[in-house]
Design a protein around this motif. Sequence first.
Motif, mmCIF file in Angstrom:
data_model
loop_
_atom_site.group_PDB
_atom_site.id
_atom_site.type_symbol
_atom_site.label_atom_id
_atom_site.label_comp_id
_atom_site.label_asym_id
_atom_site.label_seq_id
_atom_site.Cartn_x
_atom_site.Cartn_y
_atom_site.Cartn_z
ATOM 1 N N THR A 177 10.846 5.017 -35.517
ATOM 2 C CA THR A 177 11.002 4.709 -34.094
ATOM 3 C C THR A 177 12.414 4.228 -33.778
ATOM 4 O O THR A 177 12.994 4.615 -32.753
ATOM 5 N N LEU A 178 12.982 3.415 -34.627
ATOM 6 C CA LEU A 178 14.314 2.858 -34.370
ATOM 7 C C LEU A 178 15.413 3.922 -34.324
ATOM 8 O O LEU A 178 16.258 3.878 -33.425
ATOM 9 N N PRO A 179 15.446 4.900 -35.245
ATOM 10 C CA PRO A 179 16.466 5.957 -35.109
ATOM 11 C C PRO A 179 16.296 6.769 -33.830
ATOM 12 O O PRO A 179 17.282 7.199 -33.234
ATOM 13 N N LEU A 180 15.050 6.942 -33.398
ATOM 14 C CA LEU A 180 14.820 7.641 -32.139
ATOM 15 C C LEU A 180 15.451 6.867 -30.982
ATOM 16 O O LEU A 180 16.080 7.450 -30.088
ATOM 17 N N LEU A 181 15.321 5.547 -31.018
ATOM 18 C CA LEU A 181 15.956 4.711 -30.003
ATOM 19 C C LEU A 181 17.482 4.793 -30.086
ATOM 20 O O LEU A 181 18.168 4.802 -29.059
ATOM 21 N N MET A 182 18.004 4.863 -31.299
ATOM 22 C CA MET A 182 19.462 4.966 -31.468
ATOM 23 C C MET A 182 19.989 6.299 -30.931
ATOM 24 O O MET A 182 21.042 6.340 -30.294
ATOM 25 N N VAL A 183 19.241 7.380 -31.172
ATOM 26 C CA VAL A 183 19.656 8.684 -30.652
ATOM 27 C C VAL A 183 19.609 8.676 -29.127
ATOM 28 O O VAL A 183 20.512 9.184 -28.461
ATOM 29 N N ALA A 184 18.566 8.069 -28.559
ATOM 30 C CA ALA A 184 18.472 7.974 -27.104
ATOM 31 C C ALA A 184 19.628 7.141 -26.542
ATOM 32 O O ALA A 184 20.225 7.499 -25.517
ATOM 33 N N PHE A 185 19.951 6.050 -27.214
ATOM 34 C CA PHE A 185 21.064 5.209 -26.782
ATOM 35 C C PHE A 185 22.381 5.979 -26.833
ATOM 36 O O PHE A 185 23.184 5.923 -25.896
ATOM 37 N N ALA A 186 22.607 6.714 -27.915
ATOM 38 C CA ALA A 186 23.840 7.502 -28.045
ATOM 39 C C ALA A 186 23.907 8.570 -26.957
ATOM 40 O O ALA A 186 24.963 8.815 -26.380
ATOM 41 N N PHE A 187 22.767 9.182 -26.652
ATOM 42 C CA PHE A 187 22.731 10.188 -25.593
ATOM 43 C C PHE A 187 23.092 9.572 -24.245
ATOM 44 O O PHE A 187 23.875 10.142 -23.481
ATOM 45 N N VAL A 188 22.550 8.405 -23.941
ATOM 46 C CA VAL A 188 22.841 7.733 -22.675
ATOM 47 C C VAL A 188 24.327 7.367 -22.599
ATOM 48 O O VAL A 188 24.971 7.563 -21.564
ATOM 49 N N VAL A 189 24.875 6.853 -23.685
ATOM 50 C CA VAL A 189 26.291 6.470 -23.693
ATOM 51 C C VAL A 189 27.174 7.695 -23.481
ATOM 52 O O VAL A 189 28.117 7.664 -22.679
ATOM 53 N N LEU A 190 26.889 8.789 -24.176
ATOM 54 C CA LEU A 190 27.705 9.991 -24.024
ATOM 55 C C LEU A 190 27.530 10.623 -22.646
ATOM 56 O O LEU A 190 28.491 11.119 -22.056
ATOM 57 N N ALA A 191 26.308 10.595 -22.102
ATOM 58 C CA ALA A 191 26.086 11.115 -20.752
ATOM 59 C C ALA A 191 26.867 10.289 -19.739
ATOM 60 O O ALA A 191 27.467 10.836 -18.802
ATOM 61 N N PHE A 192 26.873 8.976 -19.923
ATOM 62 C CA PHE A 192 27.655 8.106 -19.046
ATOM 63 C C PHE A 192 29.142 8.422 -19.157
ATOM 64 O O PHE A 192 29.849 8.503 -18.160
ATOM 65 N N LEU A 193 29.604 8.604 -20.384
ATOM 66 C CA LEU A 193 31.023 8.900 -20.608
ATOM 67 C C LEU A 193 31.430 10.186 -19.907
ATOM 68 O O LEU A 193 32.434 10.224 -19.203
ATOM 69 N N TYR A 194 30.652 11.236 -20.087
ATOM 70 C CA TYR A 194 31.001 12.510 -19.461
ATOM 71 C C TYR A 194 30.803 12.472 -17.948
ATOM 72 O O TYR A 194 31.483 13.174 -17.223
ATOM 73 N N GLY A 195 29.893 11.658 -17.466
ATOM 74 C CA GLY A 195 29.705 11.523 -16.031
ATOM 75 C C GLY A 195 30.829 10.769 -15.365
ATOM 76 O O GLY A 195 31.204 11.064 -14.224
ATOM 77 N N VAL A 196 31.395 9.786 -16.056
ATOM 78 C CA VAL A 196 32.467 8.971 -15.496
ATOM 79 C C VAL A 196 33.793 9.719 -15.488
ATOM 80 O O VAL A 196 34.586 9.580 -14.561
ATOM 81 N N GLN A 197 34.020 10.503 -16.524
ATOM 82 C CA GLN A 197 35.302 11.208 -16.613
ATOM 83 C C GLN A 197 35.390 12.270 -15.534
ATOM 84 O O GLN A 197 34.422 12.940 -15.201
ATOM 85 N N LYS A 198 36.582 12.425 -15.006
ATOM 86 C CA LYS A 198 36.824 13.437 -13.995
ATOM 87 C C LYS A 198 37.377 14.674 -14.685
ATOM 88 O O LYS A 198 38.408 14.621 -15.334
ATOM 89 N N HIS A 199 36.668 15.779 -14.539
ATOM 90 C CA HIS A 199 37.115 17.033 -15.135
ATOM 91 C C HIS A 199 37.687 17.898 -14.021
ATOM 92 O O HIS A 199 36.951 18.357 -13.155
ATOM 93 N N PRO A 200 38.994 18.131 -14.042
ATOM 94 C CA PRO A 200 39.570 18.974 -12.994
ATOM 95 C C PRO A 200 39.090 20.404 -13.141
ATOM 96 O O PRO A 200 38.982 20.924 -14.256
ATOM 97 N N LYS A 201 38.776 21.004 -12.028
ATOM 98 C CA LYS A 201 38.353 22.397 -12.044
ATOM 99 C C LYS A 201 39.603 23.266 -12.013
ATOM 100 O O LYS A 201 40.487 23.070 -11.198
#
Length: 122
Positions: free
Chosen positions: A89-113
């Motif tokens: 269960t704990l590694p599953l939580l860690m993977v979910a946490f890493a996914f949330v952190v990376l999703a936040f990172l990519y959402g915050v960054q501005k990617h010029p088109k």
Amino acid sequence: MQNAFLTIGKGPLEAAATLRSSPLNRFFHVAIPLARPGYISAAILGFAHTVGELGVVLMIGGNISNETRVISIQIYDHVEALEYGQAHTLPLLMVAFAFVVLAFLYGVQKHPKSKAVSGVVF
């Protein structure tokens, strides 16, 4: 962070130089603010990577019962106690946490088109 400084290019620094800005002033007032997304990315990715470390945590923080408990040490303790359900269960939580952190990172960054025409990016 290196890529953040490389993407700035020479243009802004040369423009500041034509305005008689010193090299130190160009670095602190032009380069660092333009490289801010790189600093944010490095901090978030460094934090997310460190969360999963076991050896570094054991060497620096030790394994003091009920005081220096992190998820990676808890997983280790569950596996040693043959509590595999909790250990899975704990590694599953860690993977979910890493996914949330990376999703936040990519959402915050501005990617010029940009439009690519025959290999040239405009």
